[in-house]
Write a protein that holds these residues in place. Structure first.
Motif, mmCIF file in Angstrom:
data_model
loop_
_atom_site.group_PDB
_atom_site.id
_atom_site.type_symbol
_atom_site.label_atom_id
_atom_site.label_comp_id
_atom_site.label_asym_id
_atom_site.label_seq_id
_atom_site.Cartn_x
_atom_site.Cartn_y
_atom_site.Cartn_z
ATOM 1 N N MET A 1 -1.829 -7.112 -9.497
ATOM 2 C CA MET A 1 -0.618 -6.387 -9.087
ATOM 3 C C MET A 1 -0.952 -5.008 -8.542
ATOM 4 S SD MET A 1 2.519 -6.423 -8.721
ATOM 5 C CE MET A 1 3.083 -7.853 -9.610
ATOM 6 N N SER A 2 -1.844 -4.299 -9.258
ATOM 7 C CA SER A 2 -2.141 -2.938 -8.802
ATOM 8 C C SER A 2 -2.823 -2.995 -7.432
ATOM 9 C CB SER A 2 -3.031 -2.223 -9.799
ATOM 10 O OG SER A 2 -4.356 -2.675 -9.689
ATOM 11 N N ARG A 5 -0.258 -3.509 -4.777
ATOM 12 C CA ARG A 5 0.469 -2.262 -4.506
ATOM 13 C C ARG A 5 -0.367 -1.352 -3.621
ATOM 14 N NH1 ARG A 5 5.830 -1.694 -6.582
ATOM 15 N NH2 ARG A 5 5.915 -3.461 -7.948
ATOM 16 N N TRP A 8 -0.283 -2.370 -0.109
ATOM 17 C CA TRP A 8 0.946 -1.944 0.580
ATOM 18 C C TRP A 8 0.843 -0.489 0.983
ATOM 19 C CZ3 TRP A 8 4.361 -3.882 -3.976
ATOM 20 C CH2 TRP A 8 4.385 -5.274 -3.949
ATOM 21 N N LEU A 12 0.902 0.963 4.689
ATOM 22 C CA LEU A 12 1.960 1.900 5.067
ATOM 23 C C LEU A 12 1.358 3.196 5.604
ATOM 24 C CD1 LEU A 12 5.013 1.597 4.756
ATOM 25 C CD2 LEU A 12 4.832 3.265 2.927
ATOM 26 N N LEU A 15 -0.042 2.667 8.968
ATOM 27 C CA LEU A 15 1.007 2.506 9.946
ATOM 28 C C LEU A 15 1.623 3.855 10.307
ATOM 29 C CD1 LEU A 15 2.413 -0.220 11.021
ATOM 30 C CD2 LEU A 15 4.362 0.927 10.034
ATOM 31 N N LEU A 16 1.880 4.649 9.263
ATOM 32 C CA LEU A 16 2.495 5.942 9.520
ATOM 33 C C LEU A 16 1.530 6.834 10.303
ATOM 34 C CD1 LEU A 16 4.362 6.603 6.192
ATOM 35 C CD2 LEU A 16 5.289 5.979 8.406
ATOM 36 N N VAL A 33 1.823 -2.355 16.215
ATOM 37 C CA VAL A 33 3.029 -2.773 15.495
ATOM 38 C C VAL A 33 3.620 -4.034 16.114
ATOM 39 C CG1 VAL A 33 5.367 -2.081 14.855
ATOM 40 C CG2 VAL A 33 3.528 -0.398 14.806
ATOM 41 N N ALA B 124 -2.386 -2.302 -15.448
ATOM 42 C CA ALA B 124 -1.481 -2.111 -14.313
ATOM 43 C C ALA B 124 -0.045 -2.427 -14.732
ATOM 44 C CB ALA B 124 -1.908 -3.004 -13.152
ATOM 45 N N LEU B 128 3.119 0.048 -14.472
ATOM 46 C CA LEU B 128 4.286 -0.273 -13.656
ATOM 47 C C LEU B 128 5.549 -0.389 -14.509
ATOM 48 C CD1 LEU B 128 2.790 -2.918 -11.211
ATOM 49 C CD2 LEU B 128 3.470 -0.582 -10.686
ATOM 50 N N TYR B 153 10.235 0.737 11.942
ATOM 51 C CA TYR B 153 8.994 -0.017 12.096
ATOM 52 C C TYR B 153 8.999 -1.291 11.256
ATOM 53 C CZ TYR B 153 7.019 3.638 14.964
ATOM 54 O OH TYR B 153 6.786 4.510 15.994
ATOM 55 N N LEU B 156 10.620 -3.817 13.332
ATOM 56 C CA LEU B 156 9.941 -4.110 14.591
ATOM 57 C C LEU B 156 8.663 -4.912 14.356
ATOM 58 C CD1 LEU B 156 10.696 -3.227 17.472
ATOM 59 C CD2 LEU B 156 9.006 -1.416 17.280
ATOM 60 N N SER B 157 8.018 -4.683 13.203
ATOM 61 C CA SER B 157 6.720 -5.303 12.941
ATOM 62 C C SER B 157 6.876 -6.457 11.961
ATOM 63 C CB SER B 157 5.778 -4.248 12.364
ATOM 64 O OG SER B 157 4.833 -4.844 11.507
ATOM 65 N N LEU B 160 4.896 -5.851 8.550
ATOM 66 C CA LEU B 160 5.506 -4.816 7.705
ATOM 67 C C LEU B 160 6.838 -5.300 7.129
ATOM 68 C CD1 LEU B 160 4.944 -1.979 6.698
ATOM 69 C CD2 LEU B 160 6.349 -1.087 8.549
ATOM 70 N N VAL B 163 5.986 -7.250 4.116
ATOM 71 C CA VAL B 163 5.589 -6.348 3.025
ATOM 72 C C VAL B 163 6.848 -5.761 2.372
ATOM 73 C CG1 VAL B 163 4.502 -4.125 2.500
ATOM 74 C CG2 VAL B 163 3.314 -5.770 3.941
#
Lengths: 196, 270
Positions: A1-2, A5, A8, A12, A15-16, A33, B124, B128, B153, B156-157, B160, B163
Motif C-alpha cells: 500500500m505504501s 501511494r 501516485w 503526480l 506530472l505537475l 499527458v 504502512a 494510513l 489534467y 485529459l490524461s 492520471l 490513478v
C-alpha cells in the motif's frame, strides 16, 4: 500500500513538474499527458490519410462541424490569424479540422469550408467507428441535439485545439480563451525548434 | 444490441477491476456457505456487500464511466460511489472473515496472510489508519482532485484519470473499514467508538464547504468539460452547481448515517 501511494505521489509530482509553471509556453502544456497523433481518416480531397502523412509538420487538430454557429468559425479565424502572424514559417504548420458531423458534412462541403479559412486548413472525415476511436483516444466527446422542424441540429463538441510537433508528439492545447498572440508565440517556438 | 445492454458494457475495460469484483463476489459466496453453524451470514450483510460491489462495478466498468469523463456532476456521482457509498456498504457488511474463508486455502495461507503480516504492510497500514492521517487523507484527496488545475489534467490524461479513481476507491475502503469497525478499542479496533463519532462529524465539514463553494460559484471552475466536450448539451454552470450539490449533500448525509452506525455499535458495547 505504501509503495502504491508513493507511486501516485511520484506520478503526480512528475506530472505537475512537466505541466505546471516554467517552460516558455503561453498555451497549456500537454506534453506526456495526451497520446501521440494517430488516426485513419479521409481528407477533403477524398484521399485516405493517417498521422504519418503529416509527419514533419506541426499539426493543429480540431474537432467541429461546418454548420457550427460559434466555436468552430471563431477558433478557425483565430488560428488563421495566428498563422498569418508567423509569415513563411507557417508553411510548417497544418490545421486538421475533423468533422464530428459526418452525416451532414460531405467531403465537398468540408473542402469548401476548410479552404475558406486558408490553405493551411484541411478537413478530415471518418466513418462513425473511426471518429469514435479518435474521440476516445483524445478523451473528447461530441453529441447531437434534437433536430428542429427543418432537420437542423446542434452538435455539442470539444472546443480545444490539440497541437502536435513534427514528430507527432502532443505538445500544447489551445483553449477557448487562448489569444491569437499566444498561439502565434508558441507556434513560432515549436516551428523554430524543428528547424534548429 | 439494445441501448441498455450496450450501456452496461465497459467503456474502458479494466482486467484488474473485473477480476477483483468477480474474485470478491465468488469468495464471499463460497465463504458464506462455509461459516460454522450459528455464525450464518445474514441477509442484510449479503445485501450490503453485493449492492456495494455492484455499485462500484457499475460506476467503473460500464458506460457510466464515459459519462463521468464528460459531465462534471456525473463525475461527482462516480466519486460519491467510489469514495463513500460503495466502500460504506461493503464495510458495513464486514465481509473480511467471510471472504477469507471463501478464498482458496493456499492463496489465503501462503500469500495473503504472510503478506498482510509483513512488518512493512502492517507499518504502512498503521500509519494510513492513524486517527489523524486517515481523516486528513480522506478529505485531502477530495480537495486534491478538485483543485481545478489538477482536475484538468486528470480528465485529459487516461493514466492520471485511473490513478484518481483508484485512489478514491482505495482510500474510501480504508476510511470506512476504519470508521465502521463494530469492535471497541479494547476489542481491537484501531480507534475507539467515541472518537470515531467525532471524526465522522468533523470530516463532513470540509466536504460541505467545498461542495457549497462549487455549487455557489458564479463562474466555470472546471473548464476541462467544455474543452473536451460534454456528454450532452447542458449549461456549464448548471452542471457545476449539480456537481457541487452532489459533493455537498449526499456526502454529508453519509457521514451522518455513519455516525448513527457507530453510535449503535457504541450502545451495544455498553
Amino acid at each position: 500500500m505504501s509503495r502504491l501511494r508513493r507511486a501516485w505521489l511520484v506520478a503526480l509530482a512528475l506530472l505537475l513538474a512537466s505541466c505546471g509553471g516554467g517552460g516558455p509556453w503561453q498555451l497549456k502544456d500537454i506534453k506526456g499527458v495526451v497520446p501521440d497523433l494517430a488516426f485513419n481518416l479521409t481528407d477533403d480531397s477524398g484521399r485516405r490519410v493517417s498521422a504519418a502523412d503529416y509527419r514533419g509538420r506541426t499539426v493543429l487538430l480540431f474537432f467541429g462541424y461546418t454548420n457550427c454557429p460559434d466555436v468552430c468559425p471563431t477558433t478557425l479565424v483565430k488560428l488563421a490569424a495566428a498563422l498569418k502572424d508567423l509569415g513563411p514559417a507557417a508553411h510548417g504548420a497544418q490545421v486538421l479540422f475533423v468533422t464530428v458531423d459526418p452525416k451532414r458534412d460531405t467531403l465537398e462541403a468540408l473542402h469548401r469550408y476548410a479552404r475558406a479559412f486558408g490553405s493551411h486548413v484541411t478537413g478530415l472525415r471518418g466513418s462513425a467507428a473511426e471518429l469514435r476511436e479518435l474521440a476516445k483516444r483524445y478523451r473528447i466527446s461530441y453529441s447531437y441535439g434534437t433536430p428542429d422542424a427543418s432537420g437542423n441540429y446542434d452538435v455539442t463538441h470539444s472546443s480545444a485545439v490539440f497541437v502536435f510537433d513534427a514528430e507527432g508528439n502532443a505538445r500544447l492545447l489551445v483553449m477557448p480563451d487562448s489569444g491569437e498572440k499566444a498561439i502565434a508565440h508558441d507556434l513560432k517556438l515549436l516551428l523554430g525548434a524543428r528547424q534548429g | 444490441m439494445s441501448g441498455w445492454l450496450a450501456f452496461l458494457l465497459p467503456w474502458e475495460f479494466s482486467p484488474l477491476a473485473a477480476a477483483l469484483a468477480l474474485g470478491a463476489a465468488v469468495a464471499f459466496v463460497r465463504g458464506a456457505r462455509r461459516v460454522p453453524p450459528g455464525q450464518a451470514v445474514g441477509v442484510a450483510r449479503r445485501i450490503g456487500f453485493f449492492s456495494g460491489l455492484a455499485l462500484l462495478y457499475f460506476v467503473m466498468q460500464t458506460h457510466f464511466d464515459y459519462l463521468s469523463q464528460h459531465m462534471f456532476y456525473i463525475h461527482r456521482l462516480q466519486h460519491l460511489v467510489l469514495h463513500h457509498a460503495g466502500p460504506f456498504l461493503i464495510a458495513l457488511s464486514q465481509p473480511q472473515a467471510v471472504i477469507a474463508r471463501g478464498l482458496p486455502a493456499r492463496l489465503h495461507e501462503r500469500v495473503l496472510t504472510p503478506a498482510w503480516r509483513h512488518p512493512l504492510v502492517q507499518g504502512a497500514y498503521r500509519v494510513l489508519q492513524n486517527w489523524l492521517v486517515a481523516p486528513v487523507l480522506f478529505v485531502g484527496l477530495i480537495y486534491l482532485w478538485l483543485t481545478p488545475e489538477i482536475h484538468f489534467y486528470a480528465m485529459l490524461s487516461g493514466p492520471l484519470y485511473h490513478v484518481m479513481n483508484w485512489s478514491m476507491l482505495l482510500d474510501g475502503l480504508l476510511f470506512w473499514f476504519l470508521m465502521l469497525d463494530p469492535r471497541t478499542r479494547e476489542q481491537g479496533a484501531l480507534i475507539g467508538l467515541g472518537p470515531r463519532i467525532g471524526l465522522l462529524l468533523l470530516t463532513a465539514v470540509p466536504q460541505i464547504l467545498i461542495g457549497a463553494d462549487i455549487a455557489l460559484a458564479t463562474h466555470d471552475l472546471f473548464n476541462v468539460y467544455g474543452v473536451c466536450g460534454r456528454a450532452w448539451t447542458i449549461d456549464p454552470l448548471e452542471d457545476q452547481q449539480l456537481g457541487g450539490l452532489v459533493t455537498w449533500i449526499p456526502a454529508a448525509m453519509m457521514h451522518a448515517v455513519g455516525t448513527l452506525v457507530v453510535l449503535s455499535h457504541w450502545m451495544r458495547s455498553k
